[in-house]
Design an enzyme around this catalytic site. Structure first.
Site, short mmCIF file in Angstrom:
data_model
loop_
_atom_site.label_atom_id
_atom_site.label_comp_id
_atom_site.label_asym_id
_atom_site.label_seq_id
_atom_site.Cartn_x
_atom_site.Cartn_y
_atom_site.Cartn_z
N LYS A 147 20.10 29.47 23.97
CA LYS A 147 18.82 30.06 24.20
C LYS A 147 18.52 30.81 23.04
CE LYS A 147 17.86 32.83 27.70
NZ LYS A 147 17.86 33.48 28.87
N SER A 150 17.56 24.26 22.67
CA SER A 150 17.49 25.83 23.05
C SER A 150 16.56 26.09 24.15
CB SER A 150 16.88 26.65 21.70
OG SER A 150 16.90 27.92 22.07
N ASN A 175 6.37 25.79 31.17
CA ASN A 175 7.26 27.02 31.22
C ASN A 175 6.52 28.12 30.31
OD1 ASN A 175 8.97 28.22 28.77
ND2 ASN A 175 8.85 26.07 28.47
N ASN A 225 19.86 29.93 17.60
CA ASN A 225 18.34 29.90 17.61
C ASN A 225 17.92 31.23 17.61
OD1 ASN A 225 15.72 30.01 18.95
ND2 ASN A 225 15.83 27.74 18.59
N ILE A 238 8.62 31.41 29.99
CA ILE A 238 9.69 32.26 30.02
C ILE A 238 9.56 33.41 29.42
CG2 ILE A 238 12.25 32.38 30.05
CD1 ILE A 238 11.24 30.36 32.01
N THR A 296 14.44 19.29 28.52
CA THR A 296 14.13 19.35 29.83
C THR A 296 14.91 18.44 30.87
OG1 THR A 296 11.86 19.72 29.36
CG2 THR A 296 11.91 18.89 31.52
N CYS A 320 7.03 29.44 19.42
CA CYS A 320 7.23 29.47 20.71
C CYS A 320 5.61 30.03 21.23
CB CYS A 320 7.86 30.75 21.10
SG CYS A 320 7.99 30.93 22.87
N GLY A 342 9.04 17.68 28.43
CA GLY A 342 9.42 16.59 29.30
C GLY A 342 8.81 15.41 28.83
#
Length: 308
Positions: free
Chosen positions: A45, A21, A69, A99, A71, A266, A130, A216
């Site tokens: 997402k 996601s 990130n 999600n 976002i 990623t 998150c 990553g």
């Protein structure tokens, strides 16, 4: 032929390769690059109860072997997701896992209830981890809160549930155990690791939000360690591995460490076909090793500190 089918509690997938996601958009964007029906499943997402504009820019920054990130869960909201995105997602020919993220347990429960009656969904992944939204980690760092949330969502939604957990804790095992005991079908390990990047000349963080989530290859050792710890503590409980997975070898490392499935995240940003490429390579690797059932290697890693 290699049997790639995997079972995660009540969720059955044709193969263990999923997309993470937040890295695959609402999926429609990737249809020109990937044969979606070949994947084990897709996770669009994160959606929230109301639409969110996300955090101010800059919201991403490349780091050594990773990506930061912040976002901020930019999305159109659960109502728009159900009305505009689900009809397309039902047509792609693979498992669709929604999600969701709530500002409080009540929002999680309400959103899960809204999705419960929608056809075409295979499962729901709860984003309780998150790191770059206000209070985004509050629920996910406490085992009691995680257990209570999963139990309440499970009561409101008959779909298989996956709890996506944060690595930003001292000990992941009691939190995963709480999710399992409360009725989660699986846990996803791990979400991003809190980090930052700095412009020393400006004496400012690079991200407008100051802090972001690192993903990553840089986080792969952390993710492997947490998958291994939970697998040993909760033998047989399904785990979905996430964190720096870009190749079949990466995926196999997670599988032997105890994951039954993996998510590619990623890697998709720099190689849109990463998940499908990984699947092809995984099939070749297993066949070359004479492994005819992928389930046979899950959790097969043995500690160097124990007798073989």
């Amino acid at each position: 032929m290699v049997n790639l089918g995997v079972t995660l509690g009540r969720l059955e997938l044709r193969n263990p390769v999923l997309v993470a996601s937040g890295t695959f958009g609402y999926v429609r964007e990737m249809a020109g690059f990937v044969h979606l029906n070949r994947l084990g499943g897709v996770i669009p997402k994160t959606v929230t109860f109301r639409s969110r504009a996300g955090n101010p820019t800059p919201r991403t920054a490349e780091t050594a072997s990773g990506l930061l990130n912040a976002i901020g869960l930019d999305n159109d909201g659960i109502g728009h997701f159900i009305e505009h995105h689900l009809p397309y997602l039902r047509s792609i020919g693979t498992a669709v896992i929604a999600n969701i993220a709530g500002e409080d347990p009540g929002q999680f429960v309400e959103m899960a209830g809204m999705l419960a009656g929608e056809p075409g969904l295979a499962a729901v992944e709860l984003n309780i981890s998150c790191p770059n939204v206000s209070h985004g980690l509050d629920l996910g760092i406490d085992a009691t809160s995680v257990g209570k949330l999963v139990r309440e969502v499970r009561a409101a939604c008959p779909l298989p549930l996956i709890a996506k957990l944060t690595p930003n804790v001292t000990d992941i095992v009691p939190i995963a155990a709480a999710a399992a005991e409360a009725g989660a079908d699986a846990v996803s390990l791990i979400n991003t690791v809190k980090g930052m990047a700095v412009n020393w000349r400006r004496r400012r963080p690079i991200l407008a939000n100051d802090i972001g989530g690192l993903s990553g290859p840089a986080i792969k050792p952390i993710a492997l360690r947490m998958v291994w710890e939970v697998s040993r503590a909760l033998p047989g409980f399904p785990i979905i591995g996430i964190g720096g997975i870009a190749s079949a070898v990466d995926a196999l490392e997670f599988l032997v460490a105890g994951a039954s499935a993996i998510q590619v995240g990623t890697a998709t940003f720099y190689q849109p076909t990463a998940a499908e490429d990984l699947l092809d390579s995984l099939i070749e690797r297993l066949a070359a090793e004479g492994i005819d059932d992928i389930a046979s290697i899950v959790g097969s890693l043995r500690s160097n500190k124990l007798p073989h």
